[in-house]
Design a protein around this motif. Structure first.
Motif, PDB file in Angstrom:
ATOM      1  N   HIS A   1       4.623 -68.337  -4.646  1.00 34.02           N
ATOM      2  CA  HIS A   1       3.923 -67.602  -5.687  1.00 34.02           C
ATOM      3  C   HIS A   1       2.628 -67.083  -5.078  1.00 34.02           C
ATOM      4  N   PRO A   2       2.221 -65.862  -5.374  1.00 30.94           N
ATOM      5  CA  PRO A   2       1.018 -65.312  -4.759  1.00 30.94           C
ATOM      6  C   PRO A   2      -0.287 -65.894  -5.299  1.00 30.94           C
ATOM      7  N   LEU A   3      -0.228 -66.606  -6.417  1.00 30.52           N
ATOM      8  CA  LEU A   3      -1.405 -67.176  -7.069  1.00 30.52           C
ATOM      9  C   LEU A   3      -2.393 -66.082  -7.456  1.00 30.52           C
ATOM     10  N   PRO A   4      -3.194 -66.213  -8.424  1.00 35.69           N
ATOM     11  CA  PRO A   4      -3.331 -67.368  -9.288  1.00 35.69           C
ATOM     12  C   PRO A   4      -2.153 -67.483 -10.248  1.00 35.69           C
ATOM     13  N   ARG A   5      -1.853 -68.676 -10.557  1.00 29.87           N
ATOM     14  CA  ARG A   5      -0.730 -68.967 -11.447  1.00 29.87           C
ATOM     15  C   ARG A   5      -1.250 -68.954 -12.889  1.00 29.87           C
ATOM     16  N   VAL A   6      -0.643 -68.137 -13.718  1.00 31.94           N
ATOM     17  CA  VAL A   6      -1.046 -68.044 -15.123  1.00 31.94           C
ATOM     18  C   VAL A   6       0.183 -68.303 -15.988  1.00 31.94           C
ATOM     19  N   ASN A   7       0.449 -69.571 -16.262  1.00 33.25           N
ATOM     20  CA  ASN A   7       1.562 -70.005 -17.107  1.00 33.25           C
ATOM     21  C   ASN A   7       2.930 -69.547 -16.621  1.00 33.25           C
ATOM     22  N   GLU A   8       3.076 -69.249 -15.337  1.00 27.28           N
ATOM     23  CA  GLU A   8       4.380 -68.821 -14.829  1.00 27.28           C
ATOM     24  C   GLU A   8       5.153 -69.988 -14.225  1.00 27.28           C
TER      25      GLU A   8
ATOM     26  N   SER B   1       5.863 -81.430  -6.392  1.00 24.85           N
ATOM     27  CA  SER B   1       7.152 -81.358  -5.714  1.00 24.85           C
ATOM     28  C   SER B   1       6.950 -80.957  -4.252  1.00 24.85           C
ATOM     29  N   ASP B   2       7.775 -81.517  -3.373  1.00 25.10           N
ATOM     30  CA  ASP B   2       7.706 -81.115  -1.964  1.00 25.10           C
ATOM     31  C   ASP B   2       8.269 -79.715  -1.753  1.00 25.10           C
ATOM     32  N   LYS B   3       8.851 -79.143  -2.785  1.00 26.13           N
ATOM     33  CA  LYS B   3       9.395 -77.784  -2.705  1.00 26.13           C
ATOM     34  C   LYS B   3       8.362 -76.724  -3.076  1.00 26.13           C
ATOM     35  N   ALA B   4       7.238 -77.152  -3.625  1.00 22.61           N
ATOM     36  CA  ALA B   4       6.169 -76.214  -3.979  1.00 22.61           C
ATOM     37  C   ALA B   4       5.434 -75.826  -2.707  1.00 22.61           C
ATOM     38  N   TYR B   5       5.506 -74.584  -2.357  1.00 21.66           N
ATOM     39  CA  TYR B   5       4.932 -74.103  -1.104  1.00 21.66           C
ATOM     40  C   TYR B   5       3.818 -73.091  -1.340  1.00 21.66           C
ATOM     41  N   TYR B   6       3.455 -72.852  -2.590  1.00 19.30           N
ATOM     42  CA  TYR B   6       2.506 -71.781  -2.873  1.00 19.30           C
ATOM     43  C   TYR B   6       1.097 -72.084  -2.420  1.00 19.30           C
ATOM     44  N   PHE B   7       0.679 -73.349  -2.363  1.00 20.93           N
ATOM     45  CA  PHE B   7      -0.666 -73.654  -1.862  1.00 20.93           C
ATOM     46  C   PHE B   7      -0.739 -73.410  -0.357  1.00 20.93           C
ATOM     47  N   GLU B   8       0.308 -73.788   0.367  1.00 17.55           N
ATOM     48  CA  GLU B   8       0.370 -73.494   1.801  1.00 17.55           C
ATOM     49  C   GLU B   8       0.438 -71.993   2.041  1.00 17.55           C
ATOM     50  N   GLN B   9       1.173 -71.306   1.178  1.00 19.64           N
ATOM     51  CA  GLN B   9       1.286 -69.854   1.269  1.00 19.64           C
ATOM     52  C   GLN B   9      -0.087 -69.208   1.110  1.00 19.64           C
ATOM     53  N   ALA B  10      -0.853 -69.664   0.142  1.00 15.64           N
ATOM     54  CA  ALA B  10      -2.187 -69.111  -0.087  1.00 15.64           C
ATOM     55  C   ALA B  10      -3.112 -69.418   1.092  1.00 15.64           C
ATOM     56  N   LEU B  11      -3.036 -70.626   1.631  1.00 17.46           N
ATOM     57  CA  LEU B  11      -3.862 -70.998   2.778  1.00 17.46           C
ATOM     58  C   LEU B  11      -3.511 -70.159   4.005  1.00 17.46           C
TER      59      LEU B  11
END
Length: 55
Positions: free
Chosen positions: A13-20, A28-38
């Protein structure tokens, strides 16, 4: 929702996340959006350094 997915699935997800995306996905170990943002931060830093001829 992510229980029956393959082990190599990544939620992006490109972030910011707004209720999506539900916040419980964050743990979850499958959530990669924070690494993606970094990684995006590092990429922008590299581009700015290159454009400004910084070493």
């Amino acid at each position: 929702m992510l229980e029956n997915t393959k082990p190599n699935v990544r939620v992006l997800h490109p972030l910011p996340r707004v209720n999506e995306i539900a916040t419980d996905v964050d743990s979850s170990d499958k959530a990669y959006y924070f690494e993606q943002a970094l990684n995006g931060v590092f990429t922008r830093e590299a581009i700015i350094s290159h454009v400004m001829n910084l070493k």
